[in-house]
Structures are given as structure tokens and as C-alpha cells.
Design an enzyme around this catalytic site. Sequence first.
Site, PDB file in Angstrom:
ATOM      1  N   GLU A  52      66.394  38.763  46.526  1.00  0.00           N
ATOM      2  CA  GLU A  52      67.219  37.840  45.741  1.00  0.00           C
ATOM      3  C   GLU A  52      68.424  38.563  45.138  1.00  0.00           C
ATOM      4  OE1 GLU A  52      66.786  34.621  45.478  1.00  0.00           O
ATOM      5  OE2 GLU A  52      64.679  34.360  46.083  1.00  0.00           O
ATOM      6  N   THR A  53      69.546  37.855  45.110  1.00  0.00           N
ATOM      7  CA  THR A  53      70.704  38.255  44.323  1.00  0.00           C
ATOM      8  C   THR A  53      70.987  37.155  43.315  1.00  0.00           C
ATOM      9  OG1 THR A  53      71.686  39.579  46.094  1.00  0.00           O
ATOM     10  CG2 THR A  53      73.158  38.821  44.356  1.00  0.00           C
TER      11      THR A  53
END
Length: 267
Positions: A52-53
Site C-alpha cells: 500500500e501507498t
Amino acid sequence: MKNSDPQRIPFYQVDAFSQGPFTGNPAAVCLLDDWPDDAVLQHIARENNLSETAFVVKQGQDFALRWFTPAVEVDLCGHATLAAASVLLRHEESGKQVRFSTRSGELTVTSANGKFTMDFPLVIPRRIDAPDGLLSALGITTGASEFWEASDLIVVMDNDAQLDGLTPDFAALEKFNTRGVVVTAPSHPCDFRSRWFGPQVGVNEDPVTGSAHTFLAPLWSDKLAKKTLHAQQGGSRKGELICHINANGRVELTGEACLVIEGVFII
């Protein structure tokens, strides 16, 4: 031709639900002045190549927050929320609380004693029959006792002896119409353990999935008759969190965060 004046985006990588570097779940955090095209956000997430970003834009006293895997935008991500809050509360903002506007509504994170507590909506899973082919895709032959469904498919095992040895067929798992698949079991000394697989969203395995605990916590709370539970997730890389069921239909997820990289993303 290269851009003569590239955009410079403050960038952090944080190990979330960890007690130090190289444990828990790494997430990237990018602090933006405003929203670029969604394609740019997806390119950055793909370049980071983490599960995830988190992208954050300040809005008055609060923040807008979005999450991207290397493949898609998602509705809720716990570990990247914790990572984003840890960056803001330690490096950017004063105070002990930060509030995010997200696809999943308003989310609040509070800091105390070096730990971060996220206030998330609780999700009640529903019990289902065993989906055809799921156990074979996971490589499970015995020990599965129950099947549930929320945003993910959930397989409950009799004990956690098989969790570390799971070797899923990710191509087979990807065919199931779900965000991901969770395999979970009672354990000791923690209350329950789990592993999460999500080839559907470009993440074969996520070390610690905070959003999955919005439904794992009430599931195990009912089974163990406890409102506060100690959870561990992961295979070769693990992390831990405390889940507390509130009476208002919310669940608090508490964990630590460790900053491991700080820099600038240049595009």
C-alpha cells in the site's frame, strides 16, 4: 524530454504494526499539496511496489487520505493509515490526534505512549459454505472448520499449526471474486493469528492487514468471549496489534510504527 521543474513529493516508508525496523507491514506515505490525476497516484504506488501507498492532502485542520496497491485503489487500509498518522503526528503536526476523510468515512487516529490507535467501523462477517476449490488453492487438506465472508473470504482453522506452512496457488486464488482470502486460527500467547492473501489486488501476501481486523476482531470476540484481543498476522514477516470492540459499532486497532526511510519522490 525531461521535465525541467519536476515535482518533489515528501516521501516516507514506515513499518506499521511493528516494534522496530524490518518487522510488521511496510507502507509508503506521500504528502501532497493537492490531488494529481489518479493515473499518477497509481504510477507512484506501482513504483513503490509495496502492498500500500498512502496519499495525504491537508484539508483545513484535517486530511484527505487515499490508498493504492501497485494495481488498484482500495476502500480501506489499516496499516497505511497507521503509517500516515505516525508521519503526521511525529513530523508534521502538533497534538495527539489526526482525522482523515476517506472512502470509508471519517477515520481518527490517536497517539499515546508511542502507540497509535485507529478508530474504524466494525464489520460483522457472515457464515458461508466452503467455496468450491478454495482449500485446494490454499494448499489446505485438513483442519478447516468454518468459512465466513466480509470484504475477504475467511477460513477458520482448528489451530494455528498449519499457518506458517501455507503455500497457496496464487493463480488459483486470483479466480475467486473477493478482495482477498484470510486464513485464521486461535493461538497462544496471542488470541488469534492470521495470514492474508490478495492476488486480486496485486498483493500475494500482506504481512499485517489492519482492515481485515475490522471483521476478524468481532469474529474472534464472539468465539473467545473477549472485547480486547491480541492478534498476530503474517508468514515469514509478522506484526502484532491489539483489537478492542466498542459498543458503538466501531473497533479500535492499536499498534506501533517505525520510520525506516525518509526522502523525496521526484516526478
